[in-house]
Design an enzyme around this catalytic site. Structure first.
Site, mmCIF file in Angstrom:
data_model
loop_
_atom_site.group_PDB
_atom_site.id
_atom_site.type_symbol
_atom_site.label_atom_id
_atom_site.label_comp_id
_atom_site.label_asym_id
_atom_site.label_seq_id
_atom_site.Cartn_x
_atom_site.Cartn_y
_atom_site.Cartn_z
ATOM 1 N N ASP A 396 0.860 -1.180 0.000
ATOM 2 C CA ASP A 396 0.000 0.000 0.000
ATOM 3 C C ASP A 396 0.903 1.239 0.000
ATOM 4 O OD1 ASP A 396 -2.218 1.782 0.442
ATOM 5 O OD2 ASP A 396 -3.307 0.140 1.391
ATOM 6 N N ASP A 510 -5.959 3.261 -6.980
ATOM 7 C CA ASP A 510 -6.879 3.558 -5.886
ATOM 8 C C ASP A 510 -7.260 5.035 -5.953
ATOM 9 O OD1 ASP A 510 -8.326 3.241 -3.555
ATOM 10 O OD2 ASP A 510 -6.570 3.251 -2.228
ATOM 11 N N GLU A 513 -11.859 8.084 -7.878
ATOM 12 C CA GLU A 513 -13.227 8.529 -8.169
ATOM 13 C C GLU A 513 -13.284 9.904 -8.886
ATOM 14 O OE1 GLU A 513 -12.957 5.356 -5.624
ATOM 15 O OE2 GLU A 513 -12.198 7.335 -5.118
ATOM 16 N N ARG A 592 -10.322 0.825 -8.244
ATOM 17 C CA ARG A 592 -11.447 1.021 -7.323
ATOM 18 C C ARG A 592 -12.646 1.621 -8.030
ATOM 19 N NH1 ARG A 592 -10.749 4.049 -1.584
ATOM 20 N NH2 ARG A 592 -11.011 5.946 -2.809
ATOM 21 N N ASP A 608 -13.127 -0.567 0.702
ATOM 22 C CA ASP A 608 -12.645 -0.597 2.093
ATOM 23 C C ASP A 608 -13.706 -1.168 3.024
ATOM 24 O OD1 ASP A 608 -10.316 0.486 1.168
ATOM 25 O OD2 ASP A 608 -10.834 2.542 1.688
ATOM 26 N N HIS A 666 -6.372 -8.382 2.534
ATOM 27 C CA HIS A 666 -5.824 -7.030 2.709
ATOM 28 C C HIS A 666 -6.409 -6.421 3.963
ATOM 29 C CE1 HIS A 666 -4.382 -3.045 1.959
ATOM 30 N NE2 HIS A 666 -5.533 -2.555 1.537
#
Length: 926
Positions: A396, A510, A513, A592, A608, A666
């Site tokens: 990450d 990630d 959006e 994502r 998440d 994860h």
């Protein structure tokens, strides 16, 4: 009086499009009577409604308010289409009637959610009229005219209607401004050259008010009827409603919900948003597509090709309203007629998913908070020490220097290049995270990604033409504009520079959006109707800029207002292209945020989630929904991302997660470790065993992905896809299938040693033992101690499996075991796709092997339909045949007698076959 009609299959429409392709023929009257009127029943209906209103007022404490006009009283509650959908507004009679609508108060739902609309359209609400309709080579073109303005600003008086009969099972209907161009989604869609010759649908029109009525010819079922409510087409408010033929509706992502959506006044918002999966919130991706099951087992799908902020209102009529704030109304309707075919037809428009590399289908391990490359390495070594399968090790954002993309923490992650080298030596892969927010605060000349992006003008800009600055993990950031082709080149160059130092194998994109820790920008958002539109759908935060950038931000192709939902797709496209350029192999990419056609470039994880049993249960509807969306490479964070997973939860979740198409454990920082090595020997062994089971099934799983890539088959599959006429399967979302033939029934509750699951009609076999289960289509209780996952093979199928290793690379060298599950007629069929597992376009270039397996009359045959050198490297070692009714006297392999074993549960095993996969063979038992 204009009227909105509920049309039944027996009713004529105002205009019928004749099957022979002649010009549309208007009926003798172009206006439709209201569906509730006929044979003088209006007066009786009004009287009855008046009495009903009086009675309801007595028992409801006056909720109904003043008596409504008779035209309003005759509209049943379930058919009231919302005329005042604005949130955060108390709808009064004055507000409602100012729009020309009916106002009848009704009690709120028990859970406080919005129920029956208080303000709804009357039967005579003004809409568009179909003024003309003319034939074209592919269908029709029409002119729609509105003579009375609607209540949103800048409504468009004249619209163009385009209808194309694209295939016998696909219809394309588009409505846009007749005079001025409007934003349309920049998605490559197929262009047909000739009109469908024998469509399985018939299309009818109402002229005044305009409406579309679509029917399935074979059954007469009305699939769409847009005459139920007015069409509204303003510059920033587009709305069209339809009746639905049943309540069994799926899709419309991304949301946390049951797989089957409730139609009980349920509004689903589509606006990409960074938020932990929560019921009723708009989540990371936008997928304006639904699948609907019709009575009798037929299915159809509807796709609205629109990327603007949108909501879809479902109501118990059953009915549906599309409500979007930009673009055009561009619909594709897919007629199936079975659900598998609907999804294939949908992907013929949006594109089939990419073929993943074989290692992508192995087990992946990650966490935020390893803290260092050495600690990451320790986890990898522990997994090897316990011989637990693992293909991918991930990091990450903690590998970065100050959370900045394309940097490495030179102290804590100094040994990362050596770790990656070690992974590669052991046949394993390395995957790292990337965010689209580029740090903007480094001194000039010290951070090339920002300096060069600024120099080339590759970031989202404000209305003033300056880079829009928000805040993400590294602090203040600019956002890459992936709608600009030049950004793709800059992205590639950044990745090339980093890959030269840390040779990663895959990427995890990630926060796309895009996510922003402040609303809009450091300066907020400017006034105007992009950031403050006349209507804002029911987005979390009540603003388009909530936790993202300003809708007014400028991008190369258009404004962010139009492109927001495409951001993750555009980044995925740039990233997949870069991976191909850098590695020369199939790209592995997990994103994502997603949008239709995402599967062409990436997989998806469900975000998440939390370490809770509820989250594990919700992962199955998420998995199945993305199967509908053409993104087969999907999974949830095994054991949960946030919070701390108990040993029991993590064991059960690993069992379920071993059957996610994308399987990754994860978790977050500052929680106890949850990789398999962190638990007791018993739990660790249970996790290892189920992962070995996954690895043994890799040949079967890989073949399913080939079918997805080739023709749009689903990988993880709802039961009703295989049993569409069994209505008991239509609501199931606690089980799923791999392909046609492997039934997965996980334990989803704590403290139990059994699980109850639905077993469809037919013969099924326990995957582990081969013992048969004959079901009439019923719920069965199955033993499920903590170390056991219930798996059943469908009779009539053949599964190619392999002796598992601890990596996909090690597994691929092992002998195959073919599991034959005989049907009640003692037949079976299966297939296997085999290539080198990572080269680009192996099928397209012919560099693959394809083998078909078949059993009939006690003879198994393996037929090589296409061969490559890769198939010479693997052998078929064992044949296990489930359901052999009586002990054979002998077994012949290519006519030569062969030793065998036969068990009391009717399982025949023949080992040491030593047959090359590249050569056909037969095996007979007598």
């Amino acid at each position: 009086m204009k009227s909105y009609q509920k049309l039944t299959a027996a009713q004529p429409a105002a205009c019928r499009v004749e099957e022979e392709g002649a010009a549309p023929v208007p009926s003798s009257h172009g206006k439709l009577a209201p569906w509730w009127v006929g044979s003088g029943l209006l007066v009786a209906a009004v009287l009855l409604s008046t009495i009903t209103v009086w009675v309801l007022r007595q028992v409801s404490g006056g909720w109904l308010g003043p008596t409504a006009p008779p035209k309003c009283l005759v509209v049943p509650e379930s058919h009231r289409f919302d005329c005042y959908p604005e949130r955060r507004v108390v709808v009064t009679q004055e507000l409602c009637e100012s729009r020309g609508c009916c106002f009848i108060q009704s009690p709120p739902l028990a859970d406080g959610k919005q129920g029956v609309p208080w303000c709804f359209y009357p039967p005579d609400f003004p809409s568009y009229t179909l003024e003309s309709l003319n034939q074209t080579a592919l269908g029709m073109v029409g002119l729609l005219v509105r003579r009375e303005k609607a209540y949103y600003p800048r409504d468009i008086q004249k619209l163009r209607l385009d209808v194309e009969f694209e295939t016998d099972t696909r219809l394309h209907i588009k409505i846009t401004d007749a005079a001025n161009p409007r934003y349309e989604v920049p998605l490559d869609v197929p262009r047909v050259m000739k009109r469908a010759e024998n469509p399985i649908y018939s299309l009818n029109f109402s002229w005044d008010p305009f409406g579309v009525v679509l029917q399935r010819k074979a059954t007469g079922t009305v699939l769409l009827n847009t005459t139920v409510a007015p069409l509204i087409f303003a510059d920033q408010f587009l709305q069209i409603s339809t009746s639905l033929p049943s309540r069994f509706l799926y899709g419309l992502g991304e949301h946390r919900d049951t797989f089957l959506h409730s139609l009980d006044w349920n509004t689903l918002t589509l606006w990409a948003r960074d938020v932990s999966p929560t019921e009723s919130f708009n989540l990371y991706g936008a997928h304006p597509f639904y699948l609907l099951m019709e009575e009798g087992g037929n299915a159809h799908g509807v796709f609205l090709l629109n990327s603007n902020a949108m909501e879809v209102a479902l109501q118990p009529a059953p009915g549906l309203t599309w409500r979007t704030i930009g673009g055009v109304l561009d619909f594709y309707i897919f007629l199936g007629p079975d659900p598998n075919m609907v999804i294939q037809q949908y992907q013929q428009v949006i594109g089939f998913p990419a073929m993943p590399p074989i290692w992508a289908l192995g087990f992946h391990l990650c966490r935020w908070g390893y803290g260092s490359s050495n600690e990451t390495w320790q986890t990898v070594r522990a997994m090897r020490n316990y011989q637990i399968p693992q293909d991918g090790q991930w990091n990450d954002i903690d590998y970065m220097d100050g959370y900045r993309d394309f940097t490495l923490d030179s102290q804590k992650f100094a040994s990362l290049p050596s770790l990656v080298e070690d992974l590669h030596k052991h046949g394993q892969r390395y995957v790292m995270i990337l965010d689209p927010g580029i740090s903007s605060t480094s001194p000039h000349g010290s951070y090339w990604p920002f300096d060069e992006g600024l120099r080339r003008g590759l970031f989202l800009n404000t209305t003033q033409g300056q880079p829009l600055i928000g805040q993400v993990w590294p602090g203040f950031t600019a956002f890459a504009d992936f709608s600009n082709p030049d950004t793709h080149q800059w992205w590639l160059e950044n990745l090339q520079h980093f890959h030269a130092h840390v040779p990663f194998d895959g990427l995890w994109i990630d926060m796309n959006e895009p996510s922003n820790f402040m609303d809009g920008s450091e300066d907020g958002c400017p006034p105007g109707e992009l950031d403050n539109p006349p209507y804002t759908p029911a987005v979390l935060g009540d603003s388009l800029s909530a936790k993202t950038v300003c809708a007014s931000a400028k991008q190369k192709v258009s404004v962010h207002y139009n492109l927001h939902n495409l951001y993750g797709l555009m980044e995925a496209k740039a990233t997949a292209s870069a991976l191909i350029r850098i590695r020369g192999k199939r790209p592995f990419l997990i994103s994502r945020s997603t949008f239709p056609s995402q599967g062409r470039y990436s997989g998806h994880w469900l975000g998440d989630n939390r370490s809770q049993w509820k989250d594990m249960r919700y992962s199955i509807p998420g998995l199945l929904s993305f199967s509908l969306f053409g993104v087969p490479l999907v999974g949830a964070d095994i054991c949960g991302f946030s919070g701390s997973a108990s040993e029991e939860l993590c064991t059960r979740w690993t069992q379920l997660g071993a059957f996610y198409p994308f399987s990754r454990n994860h978790n977050t920082q500052n929680e106890k470790a949850q990789d398999p090595t962190a638990f007791s020997p018993a739990a660790r062994t249970a996790m290892k065993d189920v992962l070995l089971t996954r690895y043994s099934l890799l040949p079967f799983l890989y073949t399913l992905f080939h079918r997805a890539h080739l023709q749009g088959d689903t990988v993880a599959r709802p039961l009703f896809f295989e049993f569409p006429r069994d209505e008991a399967t239509w609501e199931l979302d606690r089980q799923f299938l791999w392909g046609q033939s492997l039934l997965v029934t996980p334990v989803l509750e704590p403290g139990v040693d059994s699980v109850t699951g639905y077993v469809p009609q037919g013969t099924w076999y326990d995957f582990y033992t081969g013992s048969s289960v004959n079901s009439s289509g019923e719920m069965l209780k199955m033993s499920a101690p903590l170390e056991h996952l219930s798996l059943h093979i469908r009779g009539g199928s053949i599964l190619p499996t392999q002796k598992p290793g601890t990596t996909t690379e090690a597994t691929r060298g092992n002998p195959l075991r073919l599991i034959v599950a005989l049907s009640s007629h003692a037949t079976a069929w299966g297939d296997l796709f085999w290539d080198d597992g990572e080269s680009l376009d192996t099928f397209e270039k012919g560099n693959y092997s394809y083998v078909v397996f078949n059993v009939t009359q006690n003879i198994f045959t393996s037929t090589v339909l296409h061969a490559s050198t890769e198939a010479t490297k693997v052998t078929v070692g064992t044949l296990s045949i489930f359901g052999v009714q009586k002990p054979p006297s002998k077994v012949l392999l290519n006519g030569q007698e062969k030793p065998f074993s036969y068990l009391d549960n009717q399982v025949l095993n023949v080992s040491d076959l030593g047959m090359s996969l590249s050569r056909g063979f037969s095996l007979q038992w007598l």
